[in-house]
Motif scaffolding. Structure first.
Motif, short mmCIF file in Angstrom:
data_model
loop_
_atom_site.label_atom_id
_atom_site.label_comp_id
_atom_site.label_asym_id
_atom_site.label_seq_id
_atom_site.Cartn_x
_atom_site.Cartn_y
_atom_site.Cartn_z
N VAL A 64 -5.35 6.96 6.23
CA VAL A 64 -6.30 5.86 6.07
C VAL A 64 -7.57 6.15 6.86
N ARG A 111 0.83 -1.21 0.00
CA ARG A 111 0.00 0.00 0.00
C ARG A 111 0.86 1.26 0.00
N GLU A 112 0.71 2.15 1.00
CA GLU A 112 1.45 3.41 0.95
C GLU A 112 2.95 3.22 1.14
N PRO A 156 -9.89 4.91 2.13
CA PRO A 156 -10.47 3.90 3.02
C PRO A 156 -9.57 2.68 3.16
N SER A 157 -9.68 2.02 4.30
CA SER A 157 -8.84 0.84 4.56
C SER A 157 -9.13 -0.29 3.60
N SER A 158 -10.32 -0.29 2.96
CA SER A 158 -10.69 -1.37 2.04
C SER A 158 -10.23 -1.13 0.61
N ALA A 206 -3.23 3.77 -2.67
CA ALA A 206 -2.26 4.35 -1.75
C ALA A 206 -0.90 4.54 -2.43
N VAL A 208 -17.47 3.00 4.28
CA VAL A 208 -16.61 4.01 4.88
C VAL A 208 -17.24 4.49 6.18
N ASP A 266 -15.39 8.47 11.31
CA ASP A 266 -13.93 8.55 11.18
C ASP A 266 -13.54 9.46 10.02
N LYS A 280 -11.17 12.73 10.31
CA LYS A 280 -9.94 12.90 9.52
C LYS A 280 -10.01 14.19 8.69
N ALA A 317 -11.14 4.51 8.32
CA ALA A 317 -11.65 3.20 8.73
C ALA A 317 -12.94 2.85 8.01
N CYS A 318 -13.25 1.56 7.97
CA CYS A 318 -14.53 1.07 7.48
C CYS A 318 -15.33 0.51 8.66
#
Length: 973
Positions: free
Chosen positions: A636, A348-349, A616-618, A624, A645, A649, A653, A638-639
């Protein structure tokens, strides 16, 4: 007469009714139940016709015999109704006729190659090769993995560097990836990267775009002239031979780079390396280039397989895919993708590259070109090319035309003070395209397909004659001290297939080792392995599209440009955006281009500090990685437990990063396979905070005709033409990832200095002005034959099929996420974690056991570990859907038997899967029968049983013992 939509969509109308009835609804209501009310209101209800901007005027012209408006420009808007295959091909023929096929001698990294017929017919036009998926499941991918290992061996041998990747997107982006690799290898030294002044212009342009995004300073130096390097660069790129054709020894520049502590990169002509000393022998750390001239059509710029090879010590930082050698459960040699933990989906990132694909089909063609010709054949072709260029230069010199460089391979620069444009025009009148280097200089590049008649036409354009005579054709203008003297392509595979009979059988043998869409369903969630209809593919082989140089003059490519213009307009209608660029040659590159557009927009408003990208984390892993490569900071989001989404959160953010918020990247429908009900709230919150909304177009096939990204509040998106719009995956590529945007972002989309129709923009993200236009006729035909109504019907069928499978699979497994009315979108996530807890059977066991049932496994452990993500697409009929569901339910029963102790946990059909034919010939000591092993479905087994060529592959062994070139024959004994 049955229309294209009825052949493309797997379930017939009566089957669709039965599928809907089986899940407790009617066909016309499935989308109503799946789409949230807010989206239906934004995009139009499923039953009221497509909300896309379909062009009724074009349909009227079509009915009047006007060819759908194609000839008068009115068909840029999406026609509502599709046309027959015959009519679509007739319209494509008319577009092709507007291109003028001239002999391309422009050069600049593109050469007129000859595709051996045995490769064109048995690879390029063979569904066993072009409908295959990325070889993440190695047991059913041994054929294309061997072909890619051949490719890696060719590149490694010719570049003289020990580890080569399984192909890059093109030469310019390969150079950009090499620049980033060099920066990682020399951490903290500086941000200066040196580029050869004689590098290809498109490579320099792509490097500047990519460098600016991540704070790298590009400095040009004439390396052949020995110009001094700046202080402490981290990398130096040398072009070999140069764009001007000059061949000079790269060793001094490489030595200077190493003295300065930098990594030395050589961008090399792959055919020239059959005769020239290799970059590795000159001391290079990295080599990059293109394999287009190994039998791959010009295609107006692509698709072509770029390459990268590296010295020992850099292999674990190599971007893209890498094929390695391992062993299977029986100890036999087997291939698989190596070092997959480097991939952006996992990192990812923290990924070092955003590349999610390769150019596999084109890499296979290039590899098989080398197999077909062998080392002697490659050297003979290279000598012929260099000989013709030398003979031509001698004739021009005899006529008083001095050439700029005395030493060259295939490209000659000739001085004609004040007359260059006239000479180029004279050659054009004789059917040959030359390069106008400047008002006083003409560039002439010889390719494999160049004939004596072509040379004579060029000489006539200069007013010269072939006074050198044909007996000098074997001589070259290469410097003797740079002549290659080491062996190349020594492996037997490059010596055993000289006859066409042998070559045909080799290609067939490899294809038979693979599972592709021509065998059965490939139910990969997120990857959309739909039908690649034969009619859509035909035009890609036509010379009027395939034999066009990307820098050909505008008046010779009117057909290409009109097709591109129409396709951009259609995609704008489908997405609800205002502008489209077809230049990105992969989805990952489209992502990066969209994010660069956002960054450019913010900078134009004096808000360059807006560099935070919420993801989103998903999300897809490329999101990313692309954000990082666009110079953004990833945060990131959260879901929630539904997979949506987490709005709370997200708002937190946004508040935390309000002044620095650049963008939000989301996928719609979500990566979890549902239509999120709160998407309009999400996009509104981002806009209110001054950010832009990037909607990942990976799942557009669940939205086409029913809503648009513009309806959802999107500002920019990339699309995957190899997913939604039916360009084949080709075993992992080619892909096209157009980027589409609202009007305010349009000035920041990709541009190209050599484009036949220039546009304002940020510069190029691919080597060619229009990316990979050689395969755009596929998507053009797909859309033209479906029309707006057919596209919407395909969406409906895809969602219906997915909900039917979710219903049937839900009898045996939990379905992880559903929408607000209990429906999924185009895919569903099957949760195997309870199965493992109950029986010990893993997601890998289920995936490998599916091979015994005659299936490619769904997507494993993405986006949730321990799950399978299933996407049937609209192309599969009920019989295939039921066959898959039956197999999964039977596997569930087998797992239950393991859990109940009927079979040992370490010796059962699941942990031993897949079962090879060879395993049946050995002593059988398993507690289940041979029939249970290889014919588990009994009478439901397909008539043509697929036999995996290897047992389960040991991935860890291959990573511990990294081998990335063809193993010796004794490895298979």
């Amino acid at each position: 007469m049955t229309g294209f939509a009825d052949r493309h969509i797997g379930p017939a109308p009566d089957e669709r009714a039965a599928l809907a009835e089986a899940i407790g609804t009617r066909p016309g209501l499935v989308m109503d139940e799946a789409l949230p009310d807010a989206i239906r209101a934004a995009g139009g209800a499923a039953g009221d016709g497509a909300p896309m901007r379909a062009d009724a005027g074009a349909d009227a012209a079509e009915r009047a015999g006007g060819g759908g408006g194609a000839r008068d420009g009115r068909a840029r808007r999406l026609p509502r109704h599709g046309v027959s295959e015959a009519q679509a091909l007739a319209e494509l023929r008319a577009l092709a006729a507007e291109n003028t096929v001239l002999t391309p001698m422009i050069g600049l990294g593109y050469s007129d190659a000859v595709t051996p017929a045995v490769i064109q017919r048995n690879v390029f036009e063979n569904p066993s090769w072009y409908t295959a998926y990325t070889p993440y499941q190695p047991e059913i991918s041994q054929g294309r993995l061997e072909a890619l290992l051949n490719f890696q061996t060719v590149v490694s041998d010719l570049t003289g560097l020990p580890v080569a990747g399984a192909s890059m997107l093109d030469e310019a982006t390969a150079a950009a990836e090499a620049m980033l690799l060099a920066r990682r290898a020399v951490r903290g030294q500086s941000d200066v990267f040196v580029v050869d002044a004689d590098a290809l212009p498109q490579t320099k342009a792509v490097l500047r775009v990519r460098a600016a995004a991540v704070g790298i300073e590009i400095v040009e130096r004439d390396l052949a002239a020995g110009e001094t390097l700046p202080d402490a660069p981290f990398g130096v790129l040398v072009q070999y031979p140069g764009a001007s054709g000059r061949v000079s020894d790269p060793t001094p520049a490489i030595g200077a780079a190493h003295t300065a502590g930098a990594q030395a990169i050589v961008a090399a002509d792959i055919l020239a390396l059959a005769l020239l000393r290799s970059p590795g022998a000159c001391g290079a750390d990295i080599a990059v280039g293109s394999t287009q001239r190994f039998g791959v059509p010009l295609g107006f710029g692509g698709p072509h397989a770029g390459y990268m090879s590296v010295r020992q010590g850099l292999e674990r930082q190599l971007p893209g895919r890498l094929v390695g050698v391992s062993v299977d459960a029986d100890g036999r040699t087997a291939y698989r993708l190596a070092l997959q933990t480097r991939e952006q989906h996992i990192r990812r990132e923290r990924a070092t590259s955003n590349i999610c694909t390769a150019q596999v089909l084109l890499a296979v063609m290039a590899a098989m070109y080398a197999v077909h010709h062998g080392p002697d054949g490659l050297r003979a072709i290279a000598v012929s090319v260099a000989g013709r260029a030398h003979r031509m230069a001698q004739a021009l010199a005899a006529a008083g035309h001095a050439h700029v460089h005395a030493e060259f391979f295939d490209t000659v620069r000739v001085r004609v003070p004040g007359r260059a444009a006239d000479v180029v025009a004279n050659a054009r009148d004789r059917g040959v395209l030359l390069h106008l280097a400047d008002p006083d200089t003409v560039g002439i590049s010889v390719g494999e397909a160049t004939t004596d008649a072509d040379i004579e036409a060029v000489l006539a354009a200069f007013g010269a004659e072939d006074g050198a005579g044909r007996d000098t054709a074997g001589s070259t203008a290469l410097p003797p001290e740079l002549r290659r003297d080491d062996e190349i392509l020594a492996h037997p595979v490059f010596h055993e297939h000289r006859s066409e009979t042998a070559m045909m059988r080799y290609l067939k043998r490899l294809a038979d080792r693979d599972y592709a869409l021509d065998r059965g369903m490939i139910p990969l969630g997120s990857c959309t392995m739909k039908l690649n209809a034969a009619a859509t593919l035909q035009a890609s082989s036509w010379a009027e599209f395939a034999r066009i140089h990307p820098f050909a003059p505008v008046d010779s490519v009117a057909g290409h440009l009109e097709l591109i213009d129409q396709l951009e307009g259609w995609l704008a209608d489908i997405t609800g955006y205002d502008a489209v660029s077809l230049q990105p040659n992969a989805g990952s590159q489209g992502e990066m281009a969209g994010l660069l557009a956002i960054r450019g927009y913010h900078a134009s408003r004096g808000e360059s500090g807006r560099d935070v990208c919420l993801i989103p984390s998903s999300a897809h892993g490329t999101n990313a990685a692309s954000a990082v490569l666009a110079g953004m900071r990833v945060v990131v989001v959260a879901c929630d437990e539904r997979g949506d989404v987490d709005l709370a959160d997200l708002r937190a953010k946004i508040d935390e990063h309000a002044s620095g918020l650049g963008a939000l990247m989301i996928t719609y429908p979500s990566t979890h396979g549902v239509y999120e009900a709160g998407v309009l709230d999400i996009t509104e919150a981002v806009h209110d905070a001054g950010g832009q909304v990037y909607i990942d177009g990976a799942n557009l096939n669940a939205l086409v005709g029913r809503a648009t990204f513009g309806d959802l509040g999107g500002d920019v998106s990339h699309l995957n033409l190899h997913k939604t719009f039916a360009i084949p995956h080709g075993g992992g590529g080619p892909g096209v990832g157009p980027v589409a945007a609202k009007a305010h972002l349009a000035p920041f989309l990709p541009s190209h200095a050599s484009a036949q129709r220039p546009r304002d923009g940020i510069g190029p993200v691919a080597a060619a002005p229009y990316g990979s236009p050689g395969i755009l006729p596929i998507t053009w035909a797909y859309i033209r034959m479906l029309g707006a109504d057919g596209l919407a019907a395909a969406t409906d069928a895809a969602v219906l099929n997915a909900n039917y499978l979710a219903s049937r699979l839900g009898e045996a497994f939990p379905i992880l996420y559903r929408g607000e009315r209990g429906r999924v979108a185009h895919e569903c996530i099957v949760d195997l974690r309870p199965l493992r807890a109950e029986t010990g059977v893993t997601v890998d066991d289920v995936a490998k056991r599916l091979v015994d049932y005659g299936f490619h496994a769904p997507t494993m452990s993405f986006p949730v570990a321990g799950t399978l993500m299933v996407e049937p697409t609209e192309s599969e009929d009920r019989a295939e859907l039921d066959r898959f569901a039956d197999a999964m339910i039977a596997i569930r029963a087998e797992a239950a038997a393991v859990g109940a102790g009927e079979w040992p946990a370490d010796d059962n059909p699941l942990v031993n899967a897949p079962h090879t034919a060879e395993s049946l010939t050995r002593e059988w000591a398993h507690p289940y029968s041979r029939a249970q092993a290889v014919f588990p479905a009994g009478p439901a087994q397909p008539a043509a049983k697929y036999w995996p060529p290897v047992a389960r592959v040991d991935q860890a062994y291959g990573d511990r013992n990294l081998v990335c070139a063809c193993p010796p024959p004794e490895a298979f004994v």
